[in-house]
Design a protein around this motif. Structure first.
Motif, PDB file in Angstrom:
ATOM      1  N   ASP A 161       0.831  -1.210   0.000  1.00 49.79           N
ATOM      2  CA  ASP A 161       0.000   0.000   0.000  1.00 49.79           C
ATOM      3  C   ASP A 161       0.864   1.258   0.000  1.00 49.79           C
ATOM      4  O   ASP A 161       0.541   2.249  -0.677  1.00 49.79           O
ATOM      5  N   THR A 162       1.956   1.217   0.748  1.00 52.34           N
ATOM      6  CA  THR A 162       2.869   2.365   0.758  1.00 52.34           C
ATOM      7  C   THR A 162       3.506   2.568  -0.608  1.00 52.34           C
ATOM      8  O   THR A 162       3.646   3.709  -1.079  1.00 52.34           O
ATOM      9  N   GLU A 163       3.881   1.476  -1.269  1.00 50.79           N
ATOM     10  CA  GLU A 163       4.452   1.594  -2.610  1.00 50.79           C
ATOM     11  C   GLU A 163       3.428   2.164  -3.588  1.00 50.79           C
ATOM     12  O   GLU A 163       3.771   3.001  -4.435  1.00 50.79           O
ATOM     13  N   ASP A 164       2.176   1.726  -3.483  1.00 51.53           N
ATOM     14  CA  ASP A 164       1.130   2.282  -4.346  1.00 51.53           C
ATOM     15  C   ASP A 164       0.935   3.778  -4.089  1.00 51.53           C
ATOM     16  O   ASP A 164       0.765   4.559  -5.031  1.00 51.53           O
ATOM     17  N   TYR A 165       0.972   4.154  -2.811  1.00 49.35           N
ATOM     18  CA  TYR A 165       0.813   5.572  -2.477  1.00 49.35           C
ATOM     19  C   TYR A 165       1.961   6.401  -3.030  1.00 49.35           C
ATOM     20  O   TYR A 165       1.756   7.505  -3.561  1.00 49.35           O
ATOM     21  N   ILE A 166       3.173   5.859  -2.929  1.00 46.54           N
ATOM     22  CA  ILE A 166       4.338   6.574  -3.461  1.00 46.54           C
ATOM     23  C   ILE A 166       4.251   6.675  -4.973  1.00 46.54           C
ATOM     24  O   ILE A 166       4.572   7.725  -5.566  1.00 46.54           O
ATOM     25  N   ASN A 167       3.806   5.622  -5.637  1.00 45.22           N
ATOM     26  CA  ASN A 167       3.645   5.672  -7.089  1.00 45.22           C
ATOM     27  C   ASN A 167       2.596   6.709  -7.492  1.00 45.22           C
ATOM     28  O   ASN A 167       2.756   7.405  -8.505  1.00 45.22           O
ATOM     29  N   ILE A 168       1.534   6.818  -6.700  1.00 41.66           N
ATOM     30  CA  ILE A 168       0.516   7.841  -6.985  1.00 41.66           C
ATOM     31  C   ILE A 168       1.115   9.237  -6.837  1.00 41.66           C
ATOM     32  O   ILE A 168       0.854  10.135  -7.647  1.00 41.66           O
ATOM     33  N   GLN A 169       1.920   9.410  -5.776  1.00 39.67           N
ATOM     34  CA  GLN A 169       2.573  10.707  -5.599  1.00 39.67           C
ATOM     35  C   GLN A 169       3.512  11.023  -6.758  1.00 39.67           C
ATOM     36  O   GLN A 169       3.534  12.157  -7.259  1.00 39.67           O
ATOM     37  N   LEU A 170       4.269  10.032  -7.191  1.00 40.85           N
ATOM     38  CA  LEU A 170       5.181  10.253  -8.320  1.00 40.85           C
ATOM     39  C   LEU A 170       4.406  10.546  -9.602  1.00 40.85           C
ATOM     40  O   LEU A 170       4.808  11.404 -10.403  1.00 40.85           O
ATOM     41  N   ASP A 171       3.291   9.847  -9.803  1.00 39.76           N
ATOM     42  CA  ASP A 171       2.457  10.136 -10.967  1.00 39.76           C
ATOM     43  C   ASP A 171       1.887  11.549 -10.907  1.00 39.76           C
ATOM     44  O   ASP A 171       1.789  12.232 -11.935  1.00 39.76           O
ATOM     45  N   ASN A 172       1.523  11.982  -9.705  1.00 40.92           N
ATOM     46  CA  ASN A 172       1.012  13.342  -9.550  1.00 40.92           C
ATOM     47  C   ASN A 172       2.078  14.371  -9.893  1.00 40.92           C
ATOM     48  O   ASN A 172       1.806  15.361 -10.592  1.00 40.92           O
ATOM     49  N   HIS A 173       3.303  14.161  -9.402  1.00 39.88           N
ATOM     50  CA  HIS A 173       4.401  15.072  -9.748  1.00 39.88           C
ATOM     51  C   HIS A 173       4.683  15.051 -11.249  1.00 39.88           C
ATOM     52  O   HIS A 173       4.977  16.093 -11.850  1.00 39.88           O
ATOM     53  N   ARG A 174       4.577  13.878 -11.827  1.00 38.56           N
ATOM     54  CA  ARG A 174       4.802  13.767 -13.275  1.00 38.56           C
ATOM     55  C   ARG A 174       3.722  14.524 -14.046  1.00 38.56           C
ATOM     56  O   ARG A 174       4.015  15.212 -15.026  1.00 38.56           O
ATOM     57  N   GLN A 194       2.108  17.086 -12.943  1.00 41.18           N
ATOM     58  CA  GLN A 194       2.379  18.505 -12.761  1.00 41.18           C
ATOM     59  C   GLN A 194       3.456  19.000 -13.723  1.00 41.18           C
ATOM     60  O   GLN A 194       3.364  20.125 -14.254  1.00 41.18           O
ATOM     61  N   LEU A 195       4.472  18.176 -13.932  1.00 39.45           N
ATOM     62  CA  LEU A 195       5.510  18.553 -14.900  1.00 39.45           C
ATOM     63  C   LEU A 195       4.944  18.610 -16.319  1.00 39.45           C
ATOM     64  O   LEU A 195       5.286  19.503 -17.111  1.00 39.45           O
ATOM     65  N   ILE A 196       4.072  17.652 -16.640  1.00 44.98           N
ATOM     66  CA  ILE A 196       3.444  17.677 -17.968  1.00 44.98           C
ATOM     67  C   ILE A 196       2.581  18.921 -18.122  1.00 44.98           C
ATOM     68  O   ILE A 196       2.538  19.558 -19.183  1.00 44.98           O
ATOM     69  N   GLN A 197       1.869  19.277 -17.060  1.00 49.30           N
ATOM     70  CA  GLN A 197       1.032  20.477 -17.094  1.00 49.30           C
ATOM     71  C   GLN A 197       1.883  21.728 -17.305  1.00 49.30           C
ATOM     72  O   GLN A 197       1.531  22.612 -18.107  1.00 49.30           O
ATOM     73  N   TYR A 204      -9.060  24.202 -23.922  1.00 48.49           N
ATOM     74  CA  TYR A 204      -9.159  22.909 -24.599  1.00 48.49           C
ATOM     75  C   TYR A 204      -8.456  21.813 -23.779  1.00 48.49           C
ATOM     76  O   TYR A 204      -8.946  20.678 -23.650  1.00 48.49           O
ATOM     77  N   ALA A 205      -7.298  22.147 -23.180  1.00 55.12           N
ATOM     78  CA  ALA A 205      -6.563  21.165 -22.377  1.00 55.12           C
ATOM     79  C   ALA A 205      -7.369  20.785 -21.147  1.00 55.12           C
ATOM     80  O   ALA A 205      -7.405  19.616 -20.738  1.00 55.12           O
ATOM     81  N   ARG A 206      -8.036  21.752 -20.511  1.00 58.16           N
ATOM     82  CA  ARG A 206      -8.848  21.440 -19.347  1.00 58.16           C
ATOM     83  C   ARG A 206     -10.056  20.593 -19.710  1.00 58.16           C
ATOM     84  O   ARG A 206     -10.466  19.698 -18.969  1.00 58.16           O
ATOM     85  N   LYS A 207     -10.636  20.865 -20.874  1.00 55.24           N
ATOM     86  CA  LYS A 207     -11.786  20.080 -21.321  1.00 55.24           C
ATOM     87  C   LYS A 207     -11.393  18.627 -21.546  1.00 55.24           C
ATOM     88  O   LYS A 207     -12.166  17.708 -21.248  1.00 55.24           O
ATOM     89  N   LYS A 208     -10.221  18.406 -22.054  1.00 53.64           N
ATOM     90  CA  LYS A 208      -9.745  17.046 -22.315  1.00 53.64           C
ATOM     91  C   LYS A 208      -9.157  16.382 -21.046  1.00 53.64           C
ATOM     92  O   LYS A 208      -8.778  15.210 -21.097  1.00 53.64           O
ATOM     93  N   GLY A 209      -9.072  17.146 -19.971  1.00 51.51           N
ATOM     94  CA  GLY A 209      -8.538  16.584 -18.735  1.00 51.51           C
ATOM     95  C   GLY A 209      -7.031  16.502 -18.704  1.00 51.51           C
ATOM     96  O   GLY A 209      -6.484  15.776 -17.873  1.00 51.51           O
ATOM     97  N   LEU A 210      -6.368  17.238 -19.570  1.00 53.01           N
ATOM     98  CA  LEU A 210      -4.896  17.204 -19.587  1.00 53.01           C
ATOM     99  C   LEU A 210      -4.291  17.986 -18.453  1.00 53.01           C
ATOM    100  O   LEU A 210      -3.193  17.688 -17.995  1.00 53.01           O
TER     101      LEU A 210
END
Length: 393
Positions: A307-320, A322-325, A384-390
């Protein structure tokens, strides 16, 4: 110690001295039915001749070889290899390897305490002497009339279950704070710490699982459990007597239960059935439940780590994300500014043409208009990016 196979008596204090880790003891300690210990320094052939087992069985107890935990029932002996506890149990004695090892010393002390039948309390009562805890010893004597090999096996199982449970508790105390710290701050130090704890947990889980599987295998096969009744096999091969081996047949069918002597005597005839393994089954089930509880703790710890690894992966995906945004915003700004730069570049070219003369005010409006158009283009891209959920809202 003599190398000729002689038996050397050992004092109780000398048996609990912990040998230095740099030394590897090859000695054995022998316990008889009275709990008296004697040090043996003999070769493997003397041991094989004494307990009548094969070399392949004795090889399992070699500390230089890595064998998984196992409990083997032979004709006249039980070969026991449970982690650091390497012993040979017969109907009358116990041979324990490396008694000065720091992990084996508590087992030696427990064997000295548990192996002898508690009969001294009855003698004390006859002599008119009273000792603290005498009544408790009398009750224990009435309850524990199990065969010698079962009492020795119970000491070994209790020691290994307690040892693995203690290691599990230490791992839990170190793992849970480390995992909580990792969730609050992801760093190389915390990641390496959790990695080491996860490796230790994997190794410990494999050890606990092997002991559990061995007990489960015994519980599933009545024939294997019947092979562990050494006193029964020895009693069946010797002439029956009116008061001889019947004492161990009348053992308590449950661990720690308080059954009167009369009720045990009434069950003595049932105990003569060689297919009756209820006593050993109850003994093994008790420690099977204990080792299964330890395994459940490790399973819970593994789930917490996952569960901790999944949480860390979610955090890393969130940071990723943010970088894409951020990259999308920068790209949108670049596209918008490129239109403004195009207009400014056209009007700033050093090429002679007539329509740029006397039109200073128009040039300013063109520049302002191109800036507005660039801003509108940027806003449209973001919408347009917000509409597509990007990107987030």
């Amino acid at each position: 110690m003599a190398r000729d196979g002689s038996v050397v008596p050992a004092e109780s204090q000398a048996m609990v001295v912990v040998k230095k880790k740099t030394q590897t003891s090859r000695s054995w300690i022998l316990f008889d039915a009275t709990g008296q210990g004697s040090m043996l320094d003999v070769d493997k052939y003397a041991i094989m001749h004494r307990v009548q087992i094969h070399a392949r069985d004795l090889r399992i107890l070699d500390p230089l070889l890595s064998y998984p935990s196992t409990i083997l029932g032979r004709e006249k002996a039980i070969v026991l290899n449970l982690e650091h506890i390497k012993a040979i149990i017969t109907a009358e004695e116990v041979l324990l390897r490396d008694p000065t090892d720091e992990n084996v010393v508590p087992v030696v002390a427990e064997l000295q305490r548990r192996l002898p039948q508690v009969s001294s309390s009855h003698q004390q009562q006859e002599d008119g002497k009273e000792y603290p805890g005498g009544q408790h010893d009398m009750e224990a004597a009435e309850e524990d009339e199990s065969p010698f090999e079962f009492r020795a096996l119970e000491v070994a199982l209790e020691a290994i279950c307690s040892f693995l449970a203690a290691r599990t508790t230490e791992l839990e105390m170190a793992a849970y704070p480390a995992l909580d710290e990792l969730t609050s701050k992801i760093s190389s130090r915390n990641l390496d710490r959790v990695r080491k704890l996860k490796s230790a947990m994997t190794r410990l889980t494999a050890r606990v699982q092997k002991v559990r599987d061995e007990l489960e295998q015994l519980l599933d096969d009545d024939d294997d459990m019947a092979d562990l009744y050494l006193s029964r096999k020895a009693g069946s091969s010797s002439p029956a007597s009116g008061s001889g081996p019947a004492n161990w047949f009348a053992a308590s069918p449950t661990i720690g239960s308080k059954i009167s002597r009369a009720s045990r005597a009434s069950m003595a005839t049932v105990r003569f059935d060689e297919n009756d393994v209820e006593e050993l089954e109850m003994l093994l089930e008790a420690y099977f439940m204990q080792i299964d509880g330890t395994l459940n703790k490790l399973t819970t710890l593994r789930e917490y780590i996952d569960d901790t690894e999944d949480y860390i992966n979610i955090q890393l995906d969130n940071h990723r994300n943010q970088l894409i945004q951020l990259e999308l915003f920068l790209s949108s700004g670049t596209v918008s500014l490129s239109f403004y730069s195009l207009v400014a570049a056209i009007f700033g070219m050093n090429i002679p043409y007539t329509w740029n003369e006397n039109h200073g005010e128009k040039f300013k409006w063109v520049v302002i208009g191109s800036g507005v158009i660039s801003a509108v283009m940027f806003l449209l891209i973001v919408a347009y990016a917000r509409k597509k959920g990007l990107v987030g809202s």
